[in-house]
Design a protein around this motif. Structure first.
Motif, PDB file in Angstrom:
ATOM      1  N   ARG A  50     -11.499  -6.148  -7.438  1.00  0.00           N
ATOM      2  CA  ARG A  50     -10.393  -5.833  -7.635  1.00  0.00           C
ATOM      3  C   ARG A  50      -9.112  -5.917  -6.411  1.00  0.00           C
ATOM      4  O   ARG A  50      -9.043  -6.013  -5.234  1.00  0.00           O
ATOM      5  CB  ARG A  50      -9.832  -4.507  -7.988  1.00  0.00           C
ATOM      6  N   GLY A  51      -7.770  -6.385  -7.373  1.00  0.00           N
ATOM      7  CA  GLY A  51      -6.772  -7.034  -5.970  1.00  0.00           C
ATOM      8  C   GLY A  51      -6.263  -8.176  -6.119  1.00  0.00           C
ATOM      9  O   GLY A  51      -7.283  -9.083  -6.578  1.00  0.00           O
ATOM     10  N   THR A  52      -5.349  -8.465  -5.176  1.00  0.00           N
ATOM     11  CA  THR A  52      -5.463 -10.252  -5.129  1.00  0.00           C
ATOM     12  C   THR A  52      -6.889 -11.128  -4.219  1.00  0.00           C
ATOM     13  O   THR A  52      -6.017 -10.500  -3.072  1.00  0.00           O
ATOM     14  CB  THR A  52      -3.655 -10.046  -4.757  1.00  0.00           C
ATOM     15  N   PHE A  95       2.137  -6.415  -2.399  1.00  0.00           N
ATOM     16  CA  PHE A  95       2.117  -6.995  -3.292  1.00  0.00           C
ATOM     17  C   PHE A  95       2.464  -6.490  -4.506  1.00  0.00           C
ATOM     18  O   PHE A  95       2.844  -6.727  -5.373  1.00  0.00           O
ATOM     19  CB  PHE A  95       0.592  -7.559  -3.419  1.00  0.00           C
ATOM     20  N   HIS A  96       3.096  -5.194  -4.512  1.00  0.00           N
ATOM     21  CA  HIS A  96       3.660  -4.120  -5.361  1.00  0.00           C
ATOM     22  C   HIS A  96       2.700  -3.610  -6.069  1.00  0.00           C
ATOM     23  O   HIS A  96       2.341  -3.682  -7.330  1.00  0.00           O
ATOM     24  CB  HIS A  96       4.449  -4.349  -6.052  1.00  0.00           C
ATOM     25  N   ARG A  97       1.124  -3.578  -5.578  1.00  0.00           N
ATOM     26  CA  ARG A  97      -0.043  -3.857  -6.373  1.00  0.00           C
ATOM     27  C   ARG A  97      -0.672  -2.269  -6.443  1.00  0.00           C
ATOM     28  O   ARG A  97      -0.180  -1.671  -5.524  1.00  0.00           O
ATOM     29  CB  ARG A  97      -1.529  -4.513  -5.982  1.00  0.00           C
ATOM     30  N   ASP A  98      -1.798  -1.771  -7.680  1.00  0.00           N
ATOM     31  CA  ASP A  98      -2.495  -0.156  -7.259  1.00  0.00           C
ATOM     32  C   ASP A  98      -3.339   0.158  -6.224  1.00  0.00           C
ATOM     33  O   ASP A  98      -3.509  -0.503  -5.374  1.00  0.00           O
ATOM     34  CB  ASP A  98      -3.106   0.172  -8.630  1.00  0.00           C
ATOM     35  N   ASP A 100      -5.489   3.047  -4.596  1.00  0.00           N
ATOM     36  CA  ASP A 100      -7.898   3.405  -4.945  1.00  0.00           C
ATOM     37  C   ASP A 100      -7.763   4.459  -4.984  1.00  0.00           C
ATOM     38  O   ASP A 100      -7.450   5.049  -3.612  1.00  0.00           O
ATOM     39  CB  ASP A 100      -8.175   2.628  -3.799  1.00  0.00           C
ATOM     40  N   HIS A 113      -1.538   1.680  -1.523  1.00  0.00           N
ATOM     41  CA  HIS A 113      -1.187   0.746  -2.068  1.00  0.00           C
ATOM     42  C   HIS A 113      -1.719  -0.753  -1.916  1.00  0.00           C
ATOM     43  O   HIS A 113      -3.079  -0.548  -0.816  1.00  0.00           O
ATOM     44  CB  HIS A 113       0.622   0.398  -1.929  1.00  0.00           C
ATOM     45  N   ASP A 114      -2.139  -1.464  -2.559  1.00  0.00           N
ATOM     46  CA  ASP A 114      -2.084  -3.016  -2.436  1.00  0.00           C
ATOM     47  C   ASP A 114      -3.723  -2.695  -1.984  1.00  0.00           C
ATOM     48  O   ASP A 114      -4.532  -3.429  -0.892  1.00  0.00           O
ATOM     49  CB  ASP A 114      -1.445  -3.668  -1.290  1.00  0.00           C
ATOM     50  N   SER A 233      -6.981  -0.722   2.060  1.00  0.00           N
ATOM     51  CA  SER A 233      -5.449  -0.080   1.635  1.00  0.00           C
ATOM     52  C   SER A 233      -4.803   0.443   2.654  1.00  0.00           C
ATOM     53  O   SER A 233      -5.056   0.729   3.442  1.00  0.00           O
ATOM     54  CB  SER A 233      -5.811   0.739  -0.186  1.00  0.00           C
TER      55      SER A 233
END
Length: 373
Positions: A50-52, A95-98, A100, A113-114, A233
């Motif tokens: 999970r992640g970029t 990346f402005h991703r979630d 954990d 983040h990320d 993260s």
């Protein structure tokens, strides 16, 4: 072109171009885990990421004397940002991703983040698993003890008991590895400053600091399913990249002999009869050494100072015989060499001036001579 011109042309290039770190983010999580992380005998399934995919890659630098020359990299930003030389004090990608949830708890409840999260289920073949890694960060050294700590964890979960533990800890402690717990002043024996003044790895790595190679290790039950979560993260914001690199083919399962402590049993006055408590202690001891036999055990008998020297010598021999006979009845006969020794009253552990002390001297000690490795 003349040979001297080729040599001259090569000498014009900076050293880092000749020994540059490479990061390849084109691999899938299945390939990275099966071909680059696990040793071949381990059974694995349910691999997920999970992640970029820009944060996950194959790290390599065969020509450099880095702590890890090849392995898997997980990053809070672009994995390729690990490539040196170290020309920036704040390389970042957001990346402005979630984040954990587990990592947020480990960071003290702060927003993450990320997150880059690699997970898989495996079945250990022996009673111990381990793998090698290093942590590196652009947060060194400016943000040490400033509350801005990128967080990572290796969470191992026993799928039978549902119990979990974080394996990414400072050696000899339960402190999670991050910039506050390994740096130039705290646990410095595990820290490497990455700058020109230190002349370490600044030509190869962008990160401003890194740990030496560490080992994550846990005791497991062979054949039982376990889930490992390898995650990293950003904390608070997306600034300043960090990365964790897992050494190639270092995820392994092997046998570790259990640490077996000596056992001491005690006797009533003038008696060589084993009490129920003494039998239980010897029974637990025998269960351990049957599964991992030592080369030999030494059984040493003692008495208090009451009575004659000759009587006490004979009594200590009888106590030794009682212990030897009981251990033999538990299945140790013929499996372990037994060395007997009777000291009588000559090696008290405390004073014989009162009954409390004398009770501690009426004993037999069972000690491992040389445990097999």
């Amino acid at each position: 072109m003349a040979a001297w011109k080729v040599i001259g042309l090569i000498s014009c290039f900076p050293g880092w171009l000749l020994a540059q770190v490479q990061v390849d983010t084109s691999f899938t999580e299945d390939v990275l885990v099966k071909e680059y992380l696990l040793q071949s005998q381990l059974k694995v399934n349910d691999i997920s990421y999970r992640g970029t995919y820009q944060a996950l890659g194959l790290f390599s630098s065969e020509s450099l004397n880095l702590p890890i020359s090849r392995g898997i990299i997980l990053s809070t930003g672009k994995a390729t940002n690990a490539i040196g030389p170290n020309q920036s004090q704040g390389r970042s990608t957001f990346f402005h991703r979630d984040g954990d949830e587990k990592l947020s708890k480990l960071s003290g409840g702060h927003n993450t983040h990320d997150a880059a999260v690699l997970e898989f289920t495996f079945f250990p073949t022996h009673n111990t698993i381990a793998f090698d890694y290093l942590f590196a960060s652009e947060e060194y050294p400016e943000y040490v003890n400033k509350g801005f700590n990128d967080v990572f964890a290796f969470v191992l979960t026993d799928l039978h008991t549902k119990k979990s533990q974080n394996l990414a800890v400072v050696p000899g402690t339960q402190l999670p590895v991050h910039i506050d717990h390994i740096n130039a002043t705290t646990n410095p024996e595990w820290f490497i400053a990455n700058d020109r003044r230190q002349k370490t790895y600044y030509s190869a790595l962008e990160y401003d600091g890194l740990t030496k190679m560490l080992s994550a290790q846990a005791t497991v039950v062979p054949g039982r399913p376990y889930r490992i979560k390898l995650a990293i993260s950003d904390v608070y914001d997306g600034k300043l990249d960090s990365g964790v690199i897992l050494r190639k083919k270092s995820f392994r399962s092997f046998h570790t002999p259990p640490q077996i402590s000596p056992v001491t049993v005690y006797f009533p006055l003038n008696s060589s009869q084993l009490s129920a408590t003494a039998q239980n202690g010897l029974r637990q001891f025998a269960q351990q050494i049957i599964t991992s036999p030592p080369e030999a055990i030494q059984v040493v008998g003692h008495t208090d100072a009451l009575g004659t020297d000759g009587f006490n010598q004979q009594l200590s021999e009888q106590r030794v015989q009682s212990v030897v006979d009981f251990l033999a009845s538990l299945g140790l006969k013929g499996k372990v060499k037994l060395y007997r020794q009777s000291q009588g009253e000559h090696q008290p552990v405390v004073s014989n001036d009162n009954e409390v002390g004398r009770a501690q001297n009426r004993r037999v000690e069972v000690v491992l001579v040389n445990q097999k490795q």
